[in-house]
Write a protein that holds these residues in place. Structure first.
Motif, mmCIF file in Angstrom:
data_model
loop_
_atom_site.group_PDB
_atom_site.id
_atom_site.type_symbol
_atom_site.label_atom_id
_atom_site.label_comp_id
_atom_site.label_asym_id
_atom_site.label_seq_id
_atom_site.Cartn_x
_atom_site.Cartn_y
_atom_site.Cartn_z
ATOM 1 N N ARG A 202 -3.989 -4.453 6.326
ATOM 2 C CA ARG A 202 -3.244 -3.630 5.364
ATOM 3 C C ARG A 202 -2.907 -4.429 4.124
ATOM 4 O O ARG A 202 -2.680 -5.629 4.189
ATOM 5 C CB ARG A 202 -1.933 -3.147 5.980
ATOM 6 C CG ARG A 202 -2.111 -2.052 6.987
ATOM 7 C CD ARG A 202 -0.805 -1.562 7.500
ATOM 8 N NE ARG A 202 0.090 -1.208 6.397
ATOM 9 C CZ ARG A 202 1.219 -0.554 6.546
ATOM 10 N NH1 ARG A 202 1.607 -0.195 7.746
ATOM 11 N NH2 ARG A 202 1.973 -0.260 5.534
ATOM 12 N N ASP B 59 2.580 -2.135 0.919
ATOM 13 C CA ASP B 59 2.811 -0.727 0.606
ATOM 14 C C ASP B 59 2.966 -0.534 -0.895
ATOM 15 O O ASP B 59 3.446 -1.412 -1.615
ATOM 16 C CB ASP B 59 4.082 -0.221 1.297
ATOM 17 C CG ASP B 59 3.921 -0.115 2.805
ATOM 18 O OD1 ASP B 59 2.773 -0.206 3.291
ATOM 19 O OD2 ASP B 59 4.941 0.069 3.486
ATOM 20 N N TRP B 60 2.563 0.634 -1.355
ATOM 21 C CA TRP B 60 2.721 1.007 -2.756
ATOM 22 C C TRP B 60 4.035 1.760 -2.873
ATOM 23 O O TRP B 60 4.234 2.801 -2.258
ATOM 24 C CB TRP B 60 1.547 1.869 -3.192
ATOM 25 C CG TRP B 60 1.606 2.354 -4.598
ATOM 26 C CD1 TRP B 60 1.960 1.641 -5.709
ATOM 27 C CD2 TRP B 60 1.299 3.668 -5.046
ATOM 28 N NE1 TRP B 60 1.893 2.431 -6.821
ATOM 29 C CE2 TRP B 60 1.487 3.687 -6.449
ATOM 30 C CE3 TRP B 60 0.886 4.826 -4.424
ATOM 31 C CZ2 TRP B 60 1.277 4.819 -7.219
ATOM 32 C CZ3 TRP B 60 0.681 5.949 -5.198
ATOM 33 C CH2 TRP B 60 0.869 5.940 -6.570
ATOM 34 N N GLN C 41 -1.092 1.223 2.470
ATOM 35 C CA GLN C 41 -2.461 1.028 1.995
ATOM 36 C C GLN C 41 -3.227 0.185 3.014
ATOM 37 O O GLN C 41 -2.810 -0.913 3.343
ATOM 38 C CB GLN C 41 -2.466 0.312 0.644
ATOM 39 C CG GLN C 41 -1.730 1.073 -0.436
ATOM 40 C CD GLN C 41 -1.841 0.374 -1.754
ATOM 41 O OE1 GLN C 41 -2.786 0.615 -2.485
ATOM 42 N NE2 GLN C 41 -0.884 -0.491 -2.057
ATOM 43 N N HIS C 42 -4.323 0.728 3.473
ATOM 44 C CA HIS C 42 -5.155 0.034 4.456
ATOM 45 C C HIS C 42 -6.374 -0.556 3.770
ATOM 46 O O HIS C 42 -6.931 0.033 2.851
ATOM 47 C CB HIS C 42 -5.592 1.008 5.560
ATOM 48 C CG HIS C 42 -4.437 1.556 6.331
ATOM 49 N ND1 HIS C 42 -3.855 0.877 7.373
ATOM 50 C CD2 HIS C 42 -3.731 2.710 6.200
ATOM 51 C CE1 HIS C 42 -2.848 1.586 7.852
ATOM 52 N NE2 HIS C 42 -2.752 2.714 7.153
#
Length: 108
Positions: free
Chosen positions: A59, A62-63, A50-51
């Protein structure tokens, strides 16, 4: 000539997936249909970066999520297969159905 209905169910919600599989299994038992499965696959762990911005500036973490999958086969019993494939499933459960025509051995 026999038809085999192959069902592949996937979900990130394991409890919802298990409820759907159990509903199908109990319906097959009530109707006397031949059911193979459920066959479990190892859970898939997915990671999506995810940015913060479109240009890549920074960022978020992360998911991560897990997808569970089950496969079932209904042999013959076309009415049960039709009912299962036309029913409403929870939005968290993705269902794919494939129909295969099988000729018995020694038949024409």
């Amino acid at each position: 000539m026999t038809f085999v209905t192959k069902l592949r169910l996937q979900s990130g919600d394991r409890a919802a997936l298990e409820r759907v599989v159990e509903d199908i299994r109990s319906a097959a038992e009530r109707k006397g249909a031949e059911l193979k499965g459920p066959h479990s696959e190892p859970p898939s762990r997915l990671r999506v970066p995810q940015h913060k911005r479109v240009d890549g500036g920074g960022r978020f973490s992360d998911w991560d999520y897990v997808v569970y999958a089950r496969e079932l086969e209904i042999h013959g019993h076309d009415e049960l297969a039709r009912r299962v494939t036309h029913r409403e499933f929870p939005s968290s459960v993705h269902v794919e159905a494939e129909l295969e025509q099988v000729n018995p051995l020694g038949g024409s």
